[in-house]
Design an enzyme around this catalytic site. Structure first.
Site, PDB file in Angstrom:
ATOM      1  N   TRP A 126       0.861  -1.185   0.000  1.00  0.00           N
ATOM      2  CA  TRP A 126       0.000   0.000   0.000  1.00  0.00           C
ATOM      3  C   TRP A 126       0.897   1.235   0.000  1.00  0.00           C
ATOM      4  O   TRP A 126       1.761   1.376   0.873  1.00  0.00           O
ATOM      5  CB  TRP A 126      -0.881  -0.040   1.247  1.00  0.00           C
ATOM      6  CG  TRP A 126      -1.835   1.102   1.402  1.00  0.00           C
ATOM      7  CD1 TRP A 126      -2.650   1.634   0.450  1.00  0.00           C
ATOM      8  CD2 TRP A 126      -2.093   1.828   2.607  1.00  0.00           C
ATOM      9  NE1 TRP A 126      -3.398   2.660   0.982  1.00  0.00           N
ATOM     10  CE2 TRP A 126      -3.078   2.800   2.309  1.00  0.00           C
ATOM     11  CE3 TRP A 126      -1.594   1.766   3.907  1.00  0.00           C
ATOM     12  CZ2 TRP A 126      -3.566   3.689   3.243  1.00  0.00           C
ATOM     13  CZ3 TRP A 126      -2.082   2.635   4.851  1.00  0.00           C
ATOM     14  CH2 TRP A 126      -3.052   3.589   4.533  1.00  0.00           C
ATOM     15  N   ASP A 207      -0.795  -5.800   9.072  1.00  0.00           N
ATOM     16  CA  ASP A 207      -1.808  -4.831   8.654  1.00  0.00           C
ATOM     17  C   ASP A 207      -3.040  -5.622   8.244  1.00  0.00           C
ATOM     18  O   ASP A 207      -3.029  -6.336   7.236  1.00  0.00           O
ATOM     19  CB  ASP A 207      -1.268  -4.000   7.487  1.00  0.00           C
ATOM     20  CG  ASP A 207      -2.231  -2.883   7.078  1.00  0.00           C
ATOM     21  OD1 ASP A 207      -3.367  -2.849   7.587  1.00  0.00           O
ATOM     22  OD2 ASP A 207      -1.846  -2.046   6.244  1.00  0.00           O
ATOM     23  N   LYS A 242     -13.465  -0.984   6.032  1.00  0.00           N
ATOM     24  CA  LYS A 242     -14.051  -1.795   4.974  1.00  0.00           C
ATOM     25  C   LYS A 242     -15.129  -2.726   5.502  1.00  0.00           C
ATOM     26  O   LYS A 242     -16.259  -2.739   5.003  1.00  0.00           O
ATOM     27  CB  LYS A 242     -12.963  -2.608   4.270  1.00  0.00           C
ATOM     28  CG  LYS A 242     -12.253  -1.891   3.137  1.00  0.00           C
ATOM     29  CD  LYS A 242     -11.369  -0.772   3.610  1.00  0.00           C
ATOM     30  CE  LYS A 242     -10.594  -0.138   2.456  1.00  0.00           C
ATOM     31  NZ  LYS A 242      -9.675   0.903   2.944  1.00  0.00           N
TER      32      LYS A 242
END
Length: 393
Positions: A126, A207, A242
């Protein structure tokens, strides 16, 4: 003073969003920004979230501060969701401003504990991981991860590279639904990664931004739980953006697992201190939504049902896109799209091919050919498939 500031490099994804908005072509398709969209192109508020917010509105009697670490109800609920039956006598945690805040606080904590820290991060990862570390002036190296030929994981390269990590370095790992590639480690591969970390003494930082978006709520946490059970020190940065659809509420958590109770208490105090220095008390509204849902059986079950609908929608789009491309190309070279998990897949296309897809077909994806599967619907999948083939990908 302010005239001495230097221009900052623009965020490429945000630039792409603005370019998409300015495009006047009919039928344009946005596969750039990492936000879930339903088949109507809307990022919905989940049913359980609406119900929880109504309950909070009706029952809440104060907006006073909670605590530096956030409410125990939220932290306990998140620990159960992420770690399940992993023993929690080693656990310390703090609520954070989103998963990004958890990453930042985790890196700050690691640097406090080890001023000579180097972070080992996947190539690719990311982009904000790298941006944060550069801003912090934190040394990092990238380990091999994505194989552009197979569109899978370069596992031998990964093992060779993370074996070079020193004791008390951080190895940053994606718990599931790797961003930007969609290519994940298998559980057998996770066992090998754990063996390397145990041997070197490097500390994993996981993560976990997409739990529930890949193979299911528990399946997506299985690797994180395995690491937590197997190693004496683990950092976990988890996000609710999310899986609860509460992007703008900025709801995250940083968890650490340590070797003993004394180290746990030290970590808890250090993390609360970091919250105080950064934003004092963490935001509560999103955290209270999450704890309300997870502590109520009916709300929790409704949330899990809707999360499964989201997950299965993305899996269906993956299968449809792989099938369309198989038919158009006369080969199985795009079947990796069906094997990938989460919101993203990386096609392995060149920037020139990505530009051609945008210019000729009004389909927007990130320059490294990361596409957001959730930005598709059944009608736009054939458009993307034809654009991919016409661009020579």
């Amino acid at each position: 003073m302010l005239s001495n500031l230097k221009p900052q490099d623009p965020d490429k994804i945000l630039m792409l969003m603005e370019e998409f908005k300015a495009d006047t072509r009919q039928g344009k398709v946005d596969l750039g920004v990492g936000v879930y969209k339903d088949p109507q192109g809307v990022t919905p508020v989940m049913r359980a979230v609406k119900a929880a917010e109504k309950r909070i509105w009706e029952e809440q009697t104060t907006k006073a501060y909670t605590s530096l670490a956030g409410t125990p109800e939220y932290r306990d609920a998140m620990a159960r969701m992420v770690l399940a039956d992993v023993p929690q006598d080693r656990l310390a945690s703090v609520a954070t401003v989103g998963g990004t805040g958890a990453i930042r606080q985790g890196l700050e904590l690691a640097r406090m504990a080890n001023p000579d820290l180097t972070v080992h991060v996947s190539d690719p990862t990311w982009p904000n991981h790298l941006s944060i570390m550069r801003f912090m002036d934190l040394p990092f190296v990238q380990y091999r991860y994505f194989d552009s030929d197979t569109r899978g994981v370069d596992f031998e390269g990964l093992k060779d590279d993370i074996a070079k990590a020193k004791r008390d370095d951080i190895v940053l790992l994606h718990g599931c639904c790797h961003n930007p590639t969609g290519a994940n480690l298998t559980l057998d591969q996770w066992h090998e990664v754990i063996e390397i970390l145990d041997r070197t003494g490097a500390v994993p930082m996981i993560d976990l931004a997409y739990q529930g978006f890949g193979d299911g709520l528990d399946a997506d946490a299985e690797a994180t739980r395995l690491v937590a059970r197997s190693l004496p020190q683990v950092l976990i940065a988890a996000s609710c953006s999310k899986n609860f659809g509460i992007y703008r509420e900025r709801t995250g958590i940083l968890m650490t697992l340590t070797g003993d109770g004394g180290a746990r208490d030290m970590a808890q105090g250090a993390m609360a201190f970091l919250n105080r220095q950064t934003y004092s008390f963490p935001p509560d509204h999103g955290a209270r939504i999450v704890s309300t849902i997870l502590s109520d059986e009916a709300l929790r079950n409704d949330w899990k049902d809707e999360l499964e609908e989201v997950r299965n929608t993305m899996l269906g789009l993956r299968d449809q896109l792989a099938s369309e491309l198989r038919e158009l190309s006369g080969s199985d070279r795009f079947d990796f799209i069906a094997r990938h998990r989460g919101m993203f897949s990386r096609l392995g296309a060149t920037p020139e091919q990505v530009q051609k897809v945008k210019d000729e077909s009004a389909v927007y994806m990130v320059g490294d050919s990361r596409l957001n599967i959730a930005g598709l619907n059944r009608d736009t999948v054939p458009v993307l498939a034809r654009a991919i083939i016409d661009a020579g990908i």
